[in-house]
Design an enzyme around this catalytic site. Structure first.
Site, short mmCIF file in Angstrom:
data_model
loop_
_atom_site.label_atom_id
_atom_site.label_comp_id
_atom_site.label_asym_id
_atom_site.label_seq_id
_atom_site.Cartn_x
_atom_site.Cartn_y
_atom_site.Cartn_z
N ARG A 252 -50.37 -3.62 66.28
CA ARG A 252 -49.15 -3.92 65.74
C ARG A 252 -48.53 -2.68 65.06
NH1 ARG A 252 -47.93 -6.68 60.16
NH2 ARG A 252 -45.48 -7.55 60.63
N HIS B 166 -44.67 -1.29 65.45
CA HIS B 166 -43.71 -0.85 64.53
C HIS B 166 -43.21 0.58 64.48
CE1 HIS B 166 -44.34 -4.32 61.53
NE2 HIS B 166 -44.23 -4.86 62.70
N ASP B 167 -44.27 1.57 64.98
CA ASP B 167 -43.81 2.84 65.05
C ASP B 167 -42.77 2.93 66.13
OD1 ASP B 167 -43.88 5.60 64.76
OD2 ASP B 167 -45.32 5.93 66.17
N GLY C 54 -38.21 5.57 67.35
CA GLY C 54 -39.01 5.78 68.82
C GLY C 54 -40.45 5.95 68.05
N ASN D 179 -43.37 -4.16 56.91
CA ASN D 179 -44.72 -3.44 57.07
C ASN D 179 -45.91 -3.62 55.76
OD1 ASN D 179 -43.86 -1.97 59.01
ND2 ASN D 179 -42.88 0.07 57.85
N PRO E 199 -38.03 -6.87 64.93
CA PRO E 199 -37.40 -8.28 64.68
C PRO E 199 -38.15 -9.38 63.66
CG PRO E 199 -38.79 -7.88 66.57
CD PRO E 199 -38.68 -6.59 65.91
N HIS F 32 -49.89 -11.43 70.01
CA HIS F 32 -50.36 -12.30 68.83
C HIS F 32 -51.56 -13.12 69.42
CE1 HIS F 32 -45.86 -12.05 67.14
NE2 HIS F 32 -46.57 -11.20 66.93
#
Ligand code: HEM
Ligand code: NAG
Ligand code: NAG
Ligand code: NAG
Ligand code: NAG
Ligand code: NAG
Length: 329
Positions: A66, A70-71, A76, A99, A167, A197
């Site tokens: 994950r 997220h990065d 980017g 986060n 999102p 997921h």
């Protein structure tokens, strides 16, 4: 050539160049084996570090996958998710609400310091995240793919951008499609990457609205299997902020294609998972993988992870190679 013609062809040339710069899907100079000459053992070192942490703490595999997502979705894939608060930057991405459950920063830090011992100042933290995410998926018996490298580290990290670009679990299909497309990812990438997921857990608060108060009338989400609602209510009380549930119950530490079976049976945990049944292309993919035990899923996942890993990367002389992943140099 007339001045006008010259002018307009220069304009076209410039337009072409800026379109190229804006194109988030262009390869942007990453390549498999970027460190072949400068740090040939980097992938072995990262894998060894990842394996040694995960064999002691297997639940870290999912948050490490994950973390790469997220990065990449915020500024980017530039390691901006790793930066700690400082007096100059009190609110980095890490402090943003989505986060709050990211974990495993110690694995990245350990991999970085092991790599620094062998080849100081050469390998970016952004590349380390991408490699660790791949190795975490492999650790959970998922696919292996070659990771193009050569990313450099960013110097900016801003929590409000994390809120803007990540999102939410309540996202509908048009919201998801436009967020992925804004990052140069296709509808296929969306339905493939959502199957991340298949491993890991979620806090009840990400889907409690579906169990207790979907439209503000004390109702449930009609797109969620009622039998599954009953099971989930046993785990999550209304207003529960702490309990974790397995997103793929029974095999939440095995990277498999069960995600699609669950979603096709209306047992996807989030509205964003269920939303994949509300678009003809994503629905067809979900049903295909569900009915063929994921015939092409592993291959597709590697391809889409490489696509995600290309988002907005810094290369060449842009950015820097951080000395410590939690701080800019
Ligand atoms: C499509 C839009 C997505 C949404 C709305 C979304 C949302 C979420 C949420 C709300 C959680 C639960 C976090 C928690 O409560 O601890 C979660 C967990 C997770 N997500 Fe996503 N996600 C999306 C896409 C992705 C992608 C693209 C990946 C990776 C390829 C991914 C990998 C994961 C993993 C592995 C976990 C489990 C983390 C853990 O066990 O701590 N997600 N996601
Ligand atoms: C960065 O911040 C985290 C908490 O968000 C903390 O656990 C960690 O020790 C910090 N890293 C360093 C190197 O100070
Ligand atoms: C973070 O981004 C927001 C919104 O783009 C901006 O208003 C704010 O000034 C930024 N903060 C920092 C510290 O750069
Ligand atoms: C989907 O979500 C977006 C963003 O929240 C919203 O503006 C839009 O109206 C929603 N679309 C549908 C069809 O519900
Ligand atoms: C459900 O949501 C509505 C509207 O937000 C709120 O007024 C009501 O108190 C909620 N009911 C419960 C049981 O939480
Ligand atoms: C790792 C980290 O900094 N997590 C933060 C994420 O956001 C929440 C809420 O904004 C903070 O409480 C966490 O400390």
């Amino acid at each position: 050539m007339s001045t006008l013609k010259l002018f307009s062809s220069l304009l076209l040339l410039q337009l072409g160049a800026s379109l190229f710069l804006l194109d988030p899907t262009s390869a942007q100079g990453l390549k498999v084996g970027f460190y072949e000459k400068t740090c040939p053992s980097v992938e072995a070192i990262v894998k060894q570090t990842t394996d040694s942490f995960l064999s002691r703490a297997p639940s870290l595999a999912a948050p490490l996958l994950r973390m790469h997502f997220h990065d990449c979705f915020v500024r980017g894939c530039d390691g901006s998710v790793l930066l700690n608060s400082s007096s100059a930057n009190p609110q980095p991405e890490k402090t943003a609400f989505p986060n709050q459950s990211l974990r495993g920063f110690q694995v990245i830090d350990a991999a970085k310091s092991a790599v620094e011992k062998t080849c100081p100042g050469v390998v970016s933290c952004a590349d380390i995240i991408a490699l660790v995410a791949r190795d975490a998926v492999s650790f959970d018996k998922g696919p292996f793919w070659e990771v193009p490298t050569g990313r450099r580290d960013g110097r900016v990290s801003n929590s409000s951008e994390a809120l803007q670009f990540l999102p939410p679990p309540t996202a509908n299909i048009s919201d998801l499609k436009s967020r992925f497309s804004a990052k140069g990812l296709s509808v296929k990438d969306l339905v493939v990457l959502s199957a991340g997921h298949t491993i890991g857990t979620s806090h009840c608060f990400n889907f409690n609205n579906r169990l207790y108060n979907f439209t503000g009338k004390g109702d449930t989400d009609p797109s969620l299997d009622p039998n599954y609602i009953a099971k989930l209510k046993n785990k999550c009380r209304s207003g529960d902020t702490t309990t974790l549930v397995e997103m793929d119950p029974g095999s939440f530490r095995t990277f498999d294609s069960d995600y699609y079976t669950l979603v096709s049976k209306r047992r996807g945990l989030f509205q964003s998972d269920a939303a994949l049944l509300t678009d003809s292309e994503t629905k067809a993919y979900v049903n295909l993988q569900a009915s063929t035990h994921g015939s092409t899923f592993f291959k597709d996942f590697g391809v889409s992870m490489v696509n995600m890993g290309n988002i907005g990367v810094l290369t060449g002389a842009a950015g820097e190679i951080r000395k410590h992943c939690a701080f800019i140099n």
